[in-house]
Design an enzyme around this catalytic site. Structure first.
Site, PDB file in Angstrom:
ATOM      1  CG  ASP A  68      43.726  57.349  45.730  1.00  0.00           C
ATOM      2  OD1 ASP A  68      43.634  58.331  44.966  1.00  0.00           O
ATOM      3  OD2 ASP A  68      44.809  56.961  46.200  1.00  0.00           O
ATOM      4  CG  ASP A  83      45.252  60.609  49.748  1.00  0.00           C
ATOM      5  OD1 ASP A  83      44.824  59.618  49.121  1.00  0.00           O
ATOM      6  OD2 ASP A  83      46.465  60.846  49.899  1.00  0.00           O
ATOM      7  CE  LYS A 116      57.264  64.427  51.992  1.00  0.00           C
ATOM      8  NZ  LYS A 116      57.744  63.112  51.942  1.00  0.00           N
TER       9      LYS A 116
HETATM   10  P1  GTP Z   1      50.027  53.032  47.726  1.00  0.00           P
HETATM   11  O1  GTP Z   1      50.796  51.819  47.277  1.00  0.00           O
HETATM   12  O2  GTP Z   1      49.370  52.800  49.051  1.00  0.00           O
HETATM   13  O3  GTP Z   1      50.798  54.304  47.664  1.00  0.00           O
HETATM   14  O4  GTP Z   1      48.756  53.243  46.736  1.00  0.00           O
HETATM   15  P2  GTP Z   1      48.696  53.455  45.148  1.00  0.00           P
HETATM   16  O5  GTP Z   1      49.450  52.374  44.485  1.00  0.00           O
HETATM   17  O6  GTP Z   1      47.249  53.550  44.820  1.00  0.00           O
HETATM   18  O7  GTP Z   1      49.450  54.804  44.897  1.00  0.00           O
HETATM   19  P3  GTP Z   1      48.913  56.292  45.079  1.00  0.00           P
HETATM   20  O8  GTP Z   1      47.992  56.395  46.242  1.00  0.00           O
HETATM   21  O9  GTP Z   1      50.106  57.157  45.089  1.00  0.00           O
HETATM   22  O10 GTP Z   1      48.099  56.475  43.715  1.00  0.00           O
HETATM   23  C1  GTP Z   1      47.153  57.487  43.515  1.00  0.00           C
HETATM   24  C2  GTP Z   1      46.250  57.089  42.372  1.00  0.00           C
HETATM   25  O11 GTP Z   1      47.013  56.791  41.200  1.00  0.00           O
HETATM   26  C3  GTP Z   1      45.463  55.827  42.695  1.00  0.00           C
HETATM   27  O12 GTP Z   1      44.160  56.005  42.190  1.00  0.00           O
HETATM   28  C4  GTP Z   1      46.226  54.734  41.987  1.00  0.00           C
HETATM   29  O13 GTP Z   1      45.376  53.675  41.575  1.00  0.00           O
HETATM   30  C5  GTP Z   1      46.788  55.467  40.786  1.00  0.00           C
HETATM   31  N1  GTP Z   1      48.098  54.921  40.343  1.00  0.00           N
HETATM   32  C6  GTP Z   1      49.257  54.921  41.023  1.00  0.00           C
HETATM   33  N2  GTP Z   1      50.231  54.362  40.292  1.00  0.00           N
HETATM   34  C7  GTP Z   1      49.667  54.008  39.102  1.00  0.00           C
HETATM   35  C8  GTP Z   1      50.160  53.376  37.910  1.00  0.00           C
HETATM   36  O14 GTP Z   1      51.343  53.006  37.782  1.00  0.00           O
HETATM   37  N3  GTP Z   1      49.270  53.180  36.896  1.00  0.00           N
HETATM   38  C9  GTP Z   1      47.954  53.565  36.994  1.00  0.00           C
HETATM   39  N4  GTP Z   1      47.162  53.322  35.963  1.00  0.00           N
HETATM   40  N5  GTP Z   1      47.449  54.148  38.110  1.00  0.00           N
HETATM   41  C10 GTP Z   1      48.297  54.370  39.144  1.00  0.00           C
END
Ligand code: GTP
Length: 342
Positions: free
Chosen positions: A104, A215, A155
């Site tokens: 992302d 982001d 932070k």
């Molecule tokens: P939010 O719920 O809005 O925080 O989004 P998110 O679930 O995508 O979490 P975040 O933005 O912190 O994740 C950053 C990247 O890591 C994204 O590309 C997510 O798809 C990936 N990601 C987060 N958690 C996991 C996980 O448990 N497993 C995998 N495979 N990818 C994850």
């Protein structure tokens, strides 16, 4: 060489659009977000391991029908394992130093240059870094003049911040980093593993780059990435195929088969495929989902309208989300974690 792309998160901050699709498939300029990242992969990467969980079927289907020029392995976790757990779960595919990339992030990091930097430093881990204005919202790095990261500071107050550089979401790791991650557990790479690698190896480096970094975690940044890229491509707007546009578009992106009625104005907004917008409608800073119907005379500002939703004639909405359908089973009530550390 392999790149693990983390694309298993629920993307809760991008609901209601992630109620119906994987976050990494959300369109950016009418192409899935993950495709933009794929285009930045250097030649050295021949295999992509997609670390997936939520909406795995959609991601797999997309790559079955679209060739991205690399071998793609879809690796589904039994349950979300976090950024560290997901990397460990992919260890059987790793043959040497490897990338870990957040699906992302839209940015101009040059990953080929990052490999050269990593090799020159003989690093165990190299992470991309981006400068920010408001350090107290992020985890920032303490970094030496030679680019060695000595710690992360969460932070900090501006006066206490060791730098203005934050983790920008691209990691280049030696296989030994995998030894720090316990298998089958929910593990955060950033919070639990990186500090150990710093302490034990003293070879943890930061790679800075110029250009842009977005982001795409929230609706506001999802809209921003569109206006930014449109401006970069010098396009006032973008429309997909088979649209009928009778209104005016400014700094906006419209998918395929979209209808926009006469005297309607769409500003700084993203409209998904097959949306129907009536006459005399005003849409400002909004995202309108697939197949949604916006009646004549509606006035929408800062609104996210989910797929298949209908707004009756004359609806006026500001700063809200529209979703009247059931929330998918297992979708979390709140954000599980946050990699970048806002
Ligand atoms: P939010 O719920 O809005 O925080 O989004 P998110 O679930 O995508 O979490 P975040 O933005 O912190 O994740 C950053 C990247 O890591 C994204 O590309 C997510 O798809 C990936 N990601 C987060 N958690 C996991 C996980 O448990 N497993 C995998 N495979 N990818 C994850």
């Amino acid at each position: 060489m392999e790149a693990i792309i983390l694309s298993g998160g629920f993307g809760t901050r991008l609901r209601p659009f992630t109620y119906t699709r994987a976050k990494s498939l959300l369109p950016i300029l009418n192409e899935p977000m993950i495709f933009h990242l794929m285009k930045t992969l250097p030649k050295a990467v021949d295999t992509v391991v997609l670390a997936v969980n939520y909406r795995r079927d959609q991601i797999e289907e997309f790559f079955c029908s679209h060739d991205c020029g690399k071998t793609v392995i879809v690796n589904e976790e039994p349950q979300p394992l976090g950024t560290g757990g997901a990397v460990k779960f992919a260890d059987q595919f790793i043959t040497g130093r490897f990338f870990v990339l957040n699906a992302d992030i839209i940015c101009s990091a040059n990953l080929a240059e990052m490999i050269r930097y990593h090799d020159k430093k003989k690093a165990v881990a190299t992470i991309s870094l981006w400068p920010v204005e408001h350090v107290s919202e992020f985890g920032v790095v303490d970094i030496t003049d030679e680019g060695k990261i000595t710690k992360f500071v969460e932070k900090p107050k501006p006066e206490d911040a060791p730098s203005n550089l934050i983790n920008a979401g691209a990691y280049l790791l030696e296989p030994q980093v995998l030894n720090y991650i316990e298998p089958g557990k929910l593990v955060s790479m950033e919070k639990e593993i990186f500090p150990q690698v710093i302490d034990n190896t003293d070879r943890f480096y930061g790679y800075q780059f110029k250009g842009h970094w977005i982001d795409v975690g929230r609706i506001s940044s999802y809209i921003h990435v569109h206006t930014f890229l449109l401006e970069q491509h010098k396009k006032p707007f973008l429309t997909g195929e088979d649209c009928t546009i009778h209104g005016t578009l400014r700094r906006s992106c419209v998918g395929q088969k979209v209808h926009i009625g006469a005297q309607s104005t769409i500003i700084s907004s993203v409209i998904f495929d097959s949306a129907r917008i009536g006459k005399h409608v005003s849409v400002d800073n909004c995202v309108l989902g697939e197949h949604c119907e916006i009646g004549d005379g509606c006035n929408l500002k800062n609104v996210a309208v989910g797929d298949n939703e209908t707004l009756p004639e004359g609806t006026i909405l500001e700063n809200t989300m529209v979703w009247h359908q059931p929330i998918p089973a297992g979708y979390p009530q709140k954000q599980i974690g946050n990699v970048i550390g806002e």
